[in-house]
Scaffold this motif. Structure first.
Motif, PDB file in Angstrom:
ATOM      1  N   ILE A 197      10.552  21.385 -14.846  1.00  0.00           N
ATOM      2  CA  ILE A 197      10.185  22.334 -15.905  1.00  0.00           C
ATOM      3  C   ILE A 197      11.444  23.019 -16.423  1.00  0.00           C
ATOM      4  O   ILE A 197      12.222  23.567 -15.638  1.00  0.00           O
ATOM      5  CB  ILE A 197       9.186  23.378 -15.348  1.00  0.00           C
ATOM      6  CG1 ILE A 197       7.931  22.675 -14.817  1.00  0.00           C
ATOM      7  CG2 ILE A 197       8.821  24.403 -16.418  1.00  0.00           C
ATOM      8  CD1 ILE A 197       7.010  23.573 -13.987  1.00  0.00           C
ATOM      9  N   TYR A 198      11.661  22.976 -17.750  1.00  0.00           N
ATOM     10  CA  TYR A 198      12.879  23.573 -18.283  1.00  0.00           C
ATOM     11  C   TYR A 198      12.706  23.927 -19.767  1.00  0.00           C
ATOM     12  O   TYR A 198      11.835  23.375 -20.451  1.00  0.00           O
ATOM     13  CB  TYR A 198      14.077  22.648 -18.099  1.00  0.00           C
ATOM     14  CG  TYR A 198      13.911  21.227 -18.572  1.00  0.00           C
ATOM     15  CD1 TYR A 198      14.409  20.810 -19.806  1.00  0.00           C
ATOM     16  CD2 TYR A 198      13.290  20.279 -17.771  1.00  0.00           C
ATOM     17  CE1 TYR A 198      14.294  19.494 -20.227  1.00  0.00           C
ATOM     18  CE2 TYR A 198      13.163  18.960 -18.178  1.00  0.00           C
ATOM     19  CZ  TYR A 198      13.664  18.572 -19.406  1.00  0.00           C
ATOM     20  OH  TYR A 198      13.540  17.274 -19.822  1.00  0.00           O
TER      21      TYR A 198
ATOM     22  N   SER B  50      15.107  19.135 -27.948  1.00  0.00           N
ATOM     23  CA  SER B  50      16.562  19.196 -28.060  1.00  0.00           C
ATOM     24  C   SER B  50      17.283  19.202 -26.718  1.00  0.00           C
ATOM     25  O   SER B  50      18.411  18.730 -26.622  1.00  0.00           O
ATOM     26  CB  SER B  50      16.969  20.431 -28.875  1.00  0.00           C
ATOM     27  OG  SER B  50      16.527  21.624 -28.227  1.00  0.00           O
ATOM     28  N   ALA B  51      16.654  19.741 -25.667  1.00  0.00           N
ATOM     29  CA  ALA B  51      17.307  19.813 -24.358  1.00  0.00           C
ATOM     30  C   ALA B  51      16.877  18.690 -23.427  1.00  0.00           C
ATOM     31  O   ALA B  51      17.288  18.653 -22.270  1.00  0.00           O
ATOM     32  CB  ALA B  51      17.017  21.170 -23.702  1.00  0.00           C
ATOM     33  N   VAL B  52      16.053  17.768 -23.928  1.00  0.00           N
ATOM     34  CA  VAL B  52      15.571  16.649 -23.110  1.00  0.00           C
ATOM     35  C   VAL B  52      16.617  15.535 -23.127  1.00  0.00           C
ATOM     36  O   VAL B  52      16.926  14.989 -24.182  1.00  0.00           O
ATOM     37  CB  VAL B  52      14.220  16.129 -23.635  1.00  0.00           C
ATOM     38  CG1 VAL B  52      13.762  14.926 -22.813  1.00  0.00           C
ATOM     39  CG2 VAL B  52      13.168  17.235 -23.601  1.00  0.00           C
TER      40      VAL B  52
ATOM     41  N   LEU C  73       7.115  29.172 -19.564  1.00  0.00           N
ATOM     42  CA  LEU C  73       7.812  28.350 -18.576  1.00  0.00           C
ATOM     43  C   LEU C  73       7.735  28.968 -17.180  1.00  0.00           C
ATOM     44  O   LEU C  73       7.525  28.256 -16.187  1.00  0.00           O
ATOM     45  CB  LEU C  73       9.276  28.171 -18.982  1.00  0.00           C
ATOM     46  CG  LEU C  73       9.526  27.263 -20.184  1.00  0.00           C
ATOM     47  CD1 LEU C  73      10.973  27.399 -20.648  1.00  0.00           C
ATOM     48  CD2 LEU C  73       9.214  25.814 -19.850  1.00  0.00           C
ATOM     49  N   ALA C  74       7.894  30.285 -17.106  1.00  0.00           N
ATOM     50  CA  ALA C  74       7.785  30.967 -15.813  1.00  0.00           C
ATOM     51  C   ALA C  74       6.389  30.783 -15.224  1.00  0.00           C
ATOM     52  O   ALA C  74       6.235  30.558 -14.016  1.00  0.00           O
ATOM     53  CB  ALA C  74       8.110  32.449 -15.978  1.00  0.00           C
ATOM     54  N   LEU C  75       5.374  30.844 -16.075  1.00  0.00           N
ATOM     55  CA  LEU C  75       3.998  30.634 -15.627  1.00  0.00           C
ATOM     56  C   LEU C  75       3.793  29.186 -15.163  1.00  0.00           C
ATOM     57  O   LEU C  75       3.108  28.944 -14.158  1.00  0.00           O
ATOM     58  CB  LEU C  75       3.016  30.980 -16.743  1.00  0.00           C
ATOM     59  CG  LEU C  75       2.897  32.469 -17.076  1.00  0.00           C
ATOM     60  CD1 LEU C  75       2.168  32.665 -18.405  1.00  0.00           C
ATOM     61  CD2 LEU C  75       2.161  33.221 -15.959  1.00  0.00           C
TER      62      LEU C  75
END
Length: 200
Positions: A112-113, A119-121, A95-97
């Motif tokens: 971006i998360y 599950s977090a969408v 994710l950082a990339l």
């Protein structure tokens, strides 16, 4: 290595590298690292998925599930700048990339998360969802991707999946047929299949 790229916090020593790739006619510059999927190049399956993708007729955002360092989501975001592209992954290094790669390519239309599968969408009206699913995480995890995608798509929305024939394509096709009531093979090359299912 005991862990794989479908890991929240890869412990493998960082070994960053930078390179560029042509995707959908656009030159994109990537930074990658150890502990993420296909760190040395855009893998054939992801490339085939990106190049095969067709914009759906319905309005809405697009979701890249298991985005890694960002080749699929960023290529789609570049091609369709008027749409917001959500990119999720469980791997924090990836994710950082993705964030860095969005910035270095001046791609603003991405969100971006972190998310374990979907599950977090929170959005439930995507026009399209794309995934190169983490086969090594197991069939149960992959099928969860499909099931959750159905709930996150709007009517007329498309789910696009790339999968190798020898790594479970037949069972994926059966499961997609059960969930969506339809599935088609859009492209087939070098043992890879691009599958599309449409939500009625």
């Amino acid at each position: 290595m005991s862990e794989h790229y479908y890991t929240k916090d890869p412990k493998v020593k960082s070994q960053p590298k930078e390179w560029s790739a042509q995707l959908r006619g656009n030159l994109l510059h990537f930074k990658t690292d150890a502990g993420v999927f296909s760190k040395g190049e855009v893998d054939f399956g992801s490339r085939l998925l990106v190049e095969s993708f067709e914009e759906p007729e319905v309005e809405g955002g697009i979701l890249d599930v298991g985005c890694g360092y960002g080749p699929i989501g960023l290529a789609i975001a570049t091609s369709f700048p008027e749409r917001n592209i959500h990119m999720v992954d469980v791997n924090e290094r990836a994710l950082a990339l993705s964030e860095q790669n969005a910035s270095r390519n001046n791609i603003p239309n991405v969100t971006i998360y972190p998310s374990h599968a979907l599950s977090a969408v929170k959005v439930e009206d995507f026009a399209a969802i794309l995934t190169n699913p983490p086969i090594r995480a197991g069939k149960e995890t992959v099928f969860t991707f499909y099931e959750d995608s159905f709930t996150k798509l709007r009517s007329g929305g498309h789910l696009w999946v790339v999968i190798q024939k020898k790594q479970g394509a037949p069972s994926s096709m059966r499961r997609l047929e059960e969930i969506f009531g339809n599935v088609e093979t859009v492209e087939k090359r070098k043992g890879y299949l691009i599958l599309r299912a449409i939500k009625d």
